[in-house]
Design an enzyme around this catalytic site. Structure first.
Site, PDB file in Angstrom:
ATOM      1  N   CYS A 256      -0.041  -0.571 -12.966  1.00  0.00           N
ATOM      2  CA  CYS A 256       0.966   0.460 -12.707  1.00  0.00           C
ATOM      3  C   CYS A 256       2.332   0.136 -13.316  1.00  0.00           C
ATOM      4  O   CYS A 256       3.196   1.011 -13.373  1.00  0.00           O
ATOM      5  CB  CYS A 256       1.107   0.658 -11.205  1.00  0.00           C
ATOM      6  N   HIS A 335       5.790 -11.910 -15.229  1.00  0.00           N
ATOM      7  CA  HIS A 335       4.324 -12.008 -15.244  1.00  0.00           C
ATOM      8  C   HIS A 335       3.918 -13.263 -14.485  1.00  0.00           C
ATOM      9  O   HIS A 335       4.253 -14.372 -14.872  1.00  0.00           O
ATOM     10  CB  HIS A 335       3.819 -12.074 -16.690  1.00  0.00           C
ATOM     11  N   HIS A 419      21.091   5.139  -8.549  1.00  0.00           N
ATOM     12  CA  HIS A 419      19.786   5.749  -8.309  1.00  0.00           C
ATOM     13  C   HIS A 419      18.685   4.698  -8.434  1.00  0.00           C
ATOM     14  O   HIS A 419      18.739   3.828  -9.317  1.00  0.00           O
ATOM     15  CB  HIS A 419      19.530   6.894  -9.299  1.00  0.00           C
ATOM     16  N   HIS A 423       8.416   2.301  -7.899  1.00  0.00           N
ATOM     17  CA  HIS A 423       7.037   2.766  -8.068  1.00  0.00           C
ATOM     18  C   HIS A 423       6.420   3.179  -6.741  1.00  0.00           C
ATOM     19  O   HIS A 423       6.383   2.401  -5.781  1.00  0.00           O
ATOM     20  CB  HIS A 423       6.203   1.658  -8.715  1.00  0.00           C
ATOM     21  N   ASN A 456       0.068   8.607  -5.863  1.00  0.00           N
ATOM     22  CA  ASN A 456       0.307   7.467  -6.751  1.00  0.00           C
ATOM     23  C   ASN A 456      -0.262   7.810  -8.117  1.00  0.00           C
ATOM     24  O   ASN A 456      -1.478   7.777  -8.323  1.00  0.00           O
ATOM     25  CB  ASN A 456      -0.348   6.209  -6.174  1.00  0.00           C
TER      26      ASN A 456
END
Length: 527
Positions: A256, A335, A419, A423, A456
Site C-alpha cells: 500500500c 524499509h 493537512h 493511508h 481501503n
C-alpha cells in the site's frame, strides 16, 4: 469492564464479568507508542537529508571563495573593508580586479544555480470513481460471502464482526468478477478491472490538464498483486499510443505504500530528464486476489479492500509552476525488510487447503509502529520548526546520553503541516495514529471519510484523501500536506507537498467527492 495495560507486549486485556461465576477476557493489540523511544541514528539520518550537496557546496567552497574575493578587493586591510562597507563603492579598485571579482562571483552563482535541486510540480491528479452498479453495502457484502457457500459458520461470524468495526460505509465498490454469480475470477476479468480503473483515471487526468498522452516522457505504474504479461504499464502505452522513447516502469509486490515509492522514483527521473512530464498510476487489483478459505489471518483483506485507483501528473517544466497545484518538498522512505518479522508480517501464501491469500500477522501493529517511528524521526528534522527540533533534541540527549528519567518530548507535527493524508488502511490504525500524533478529528477527517466512502483502495487511498481536502475548499497557497503510507515489506513512506495556490471548493472537475461532499463528514458507528 476492567482494563489492564501490558506495554511490554503492546496488548490490552479487557475483562467483562458476565455473572458471578464467569468472565470474558478479550486481548486486543495496539499500535505501540512509537514516540516513546527514538534512535539517534534516525535523527542523524534526517539531518543528513537536509544537508544536500548544494548546501555543502555553499558552506565549504562558495562562502570561503567569496571571503577570499572580498579580501582581494580590500587588499587585506581592515580599514578598507570598513570603508568599502560604509561607502559601498568600487571606483577605487583597479578595473581588472573588479572584472575578475565579478567573473568569480558570477561563476559561483551559476554553479549554485546549476547544482540546485530542480523543483517537481504536481500539475493535477484524478481518482477513479466506478459506476454505481459496482457499489456494495456492508450487508450486501456479508450476504454475498454467505451465498458463496465456501465459508464456515465461525468464519462468517468473524467477517461480520470485522465488517461492523472496519469503518467502511455502504457505498464502496467491488469489481464485476467478484460480484458475479458465480464469481468469475479469470485473468480476463482481472484485465477488465485494471483497464477500467487505469484508463478511467487517466482519461480524467488528461481532460483536466489538457496534456496530450504523447507529451508524457515518464510512466510509472504500481500494482502490488496483479502483474500480467505484458505489464500494466505496457497496457497503458498500447491504449494511449505513447511515444516510443517513453521511460516506463511497473512496480509490483510493494504494498500500500507503493504510491509514494512511485512519486519518489518519478522525482529522481524528472531531475535527470529536463523539460519532461511524468505520470504515476497507483492501483490495486481485487479480482484475482479474493480469498475463499477460512484462515482468519487472510480474511481481513476481503473485508476492507475495495476497488479504486489514481493518476498523477508531475512536471519539471518551469512554465507549469503557475498552473500546478503543489510542489514536492520532501520524500522519506523507510524499509524494514532486513528483519524477518517485518518481512513476513504481510505475506502472500497458501493456507492448509491450498487457497492463496495475503496473511496479516499478529505482530502487524507492532511492526507498523516501529516503521512509523523510524520514518517520522527521519522526517522531523526536515519539516519541524526549529523550536520543536530544539525541544525534541534536548529531551532526546538527556534521555539517551545522560540517562535522565524524563518523559520524551513529543513534537507537534501540527506546526509542520496543515493537512494530513494518512493511508486509510483500517480503522484501528487510524485510531492509534491519531492518538500517537495527537491529531484532531478535523485532521483525521479526510482519512476516515475516504475509508468510509471508498474503503481501503491500497496505494491510491492517499489521493482520495487529498481530493476530499480539496473538495472541502481547505487548501490555500502555502499550505503543507503530509502523505504517509505503509505496506508489505515492511515499508513506511512519506511525501511532503506545498500548495502553490488556493484550490477553491468545486474547482477540480472530476473530483470523486464533487457530487456528495456536502454530506460529509458523517458519524461512523463506533466499534
Amino acid at each position: 469492564m476492567g482494563c489492564i495495560e501490558m506495554d511490554k507486549e503492546r496488548l490490552t486485556a479487557e475483562m467483562a464479568f458476565k455473572d458471578s461465576s464467569s468472565a470474558v477476557i478479550k486481548i486486543r493489540q495496539h499500535l505501540p507508542d512509537f514516540l516513546q523511544s527514538v534512535k539517534l541514528k534516525y535523527v542523524r539520518l534526517g539531518y543528513g537529508y537536509s544537508c544536500n550537496p548544494a548546501t555543502i557546496l555553499m558552506f565549504l567552497i562558495i562562502v570561503p571563495l567569496f571571503i577570499a574575493t572580498l579580501v582581494q578587493f580590500t587588499g587585506l586591510e581592515l580599514d578598507r573593508v570598513y570603508e568599502f562597507w560604509r561607502t559601498q563603492s568600487l571606483h577605487e579598485f583597479h578595473a581588472a580586479t573588479r572584472l575578475a571579482g565579478s567573473a568569480i562571483l558570477l561563476f559561483l552563482l551559476a554553479l549554485v544555480w546549476a547544482k540546485r535541486s530542480k523543483p517537481v510540480y504536481l500539475v493535477d491528479f484524478a481518482c477513479y470513481k466506478p459506476e454505481d452498479e459496482r457499489k456494495i453495502s456492508v450487508d450486501s457484502f456479508l450476504k454475498m460471502t454467505e451465498d458463496l457457500g465456501v465459508f464456515e459458520d465461525e468464519t462468517l461470524r468473524f467477517q461480520t464482526r470485522i465488517s461492523s468495526r472496519s469503518g467502511l460505509g455502504d457505498e464502496t465498490y467491488l469489481p464485476r468478477g467478484i460480484t458475479s454469480r458465480p464469481p468469475n475470477l479469470s485473468l480476463e476479468e482481472a484485465r477488465v478491472e485494471a483497464e477500467s480503473v487505469m484508463f478511467g483515471a487517466l482519461d480524467d487526468l488528461f481532460s483536466k490538464t489538457g496534456v496530450k498522452p504523447r507529451d508524457i516522457g515518464i510512466l510509472i505504474v504500481n500494482c502490488s498483486l496483479f502483474n500480467p504479461t505484458p505489464s500494466l504499464s505496457s497496457m497503458i502505452v498500447n491504449h494511449y499510443k505513447l511515444r516510443t522513447d517513453i521511460k516506463s516502469y511497473n512496480l509490483g509486490g510493494m504494498g500500500c505504500s507503493a504510491g509514494l515509492i512511485s512519486i519518489d522514483l518519478a522525482k529522481d527521473l524528472l531531475r535527470a530528464n529536463p523539460n519532461t512530464y511524468a505520470v504515476v498510476v497507483s492501483t490495486e487489483n481485487i479480482t484475482l486476489n479474493w480469498y475463499f478459505g477460512n484462515d482468519r489471518s487472510m480474511l481481513l483483506c476481503n473485508c476492507i479492500f475495495r476497488m479504486g485507483g489514481a493518476a498523477v501528473l508531475l512536471s519539471n517544466k518551469a512554465r507549469d509552476r503557475v498552473r500546478s497545484k503543489y510542489q514536492l518538498v520532501h520524500t522519506v522512505r523507510t524499509h524494514k525488510g532486513a528483519d524477518d518479522k517485518n518481512y513476513r508480517c504481510v505475506y502472500q501464501r497458501e493456507d492448509d487447503k491450498g487457497d492463496i491469500g495475503v496473511s496479516l500477522a499478529r505482530e502487524l501493529m507492532a511492526v507498523a509502529g516501529d516503521a512509523l517511528k523510524t520514518n517520522i524521526t527521519t522526517l522531523g528534522p526536515l519539516v519541524l520548526p526549529l523550536s520543536e527540533q530544539f525541544m525534541f533534541f534536548v529531551a532526546l540527549l538527556r534521555r539517551k546520553l545522560l540517562k535522565a528519567r524524563i518523559k520524551p518530548y513529543i513534537p507537534d507535527f501540527k506546526l509542520a503541516f496543515e493537512h494530513f493524508c494518512i493511508h486509510a488502511g483500517g480503522r484501528a490504525v487510524l485510531d492509534e495514529l491519531q492518538k500517537n500524533l495527537q491529531l484532531s478529528d478535523w485532521h483525521m477527517e479526510p482519512s476516515r471519510m475516504s475509508l468510509y466512502r471508498f474503503g481501503n483502495t491500497s496505494s491510491s487511498s492517499l489521493w482520495y484523501e487529498l481530493a476530499y481536502t480539496e473538495a472541502k475548499g481547505r487548501v490555500v497557497a502555502g499550505d503543507r500536506v503530509w502523505q504517509i503510507a505503509f505496506g508489505s515489506g515492511f515499508k513506511c513512506n512519506s511525501a511532503v507537498w506545498k500548495a502553490l495556490r488556493e484550490i477553491p471548493a468545486g474547482e477540480s472537475k472530476g473530483n470523486p467527492w464533487n457530487d456528495s461532499i456536502d454530506w460529509y463528514p458523517v458519524k461512523v458507528p463506533s466499534a
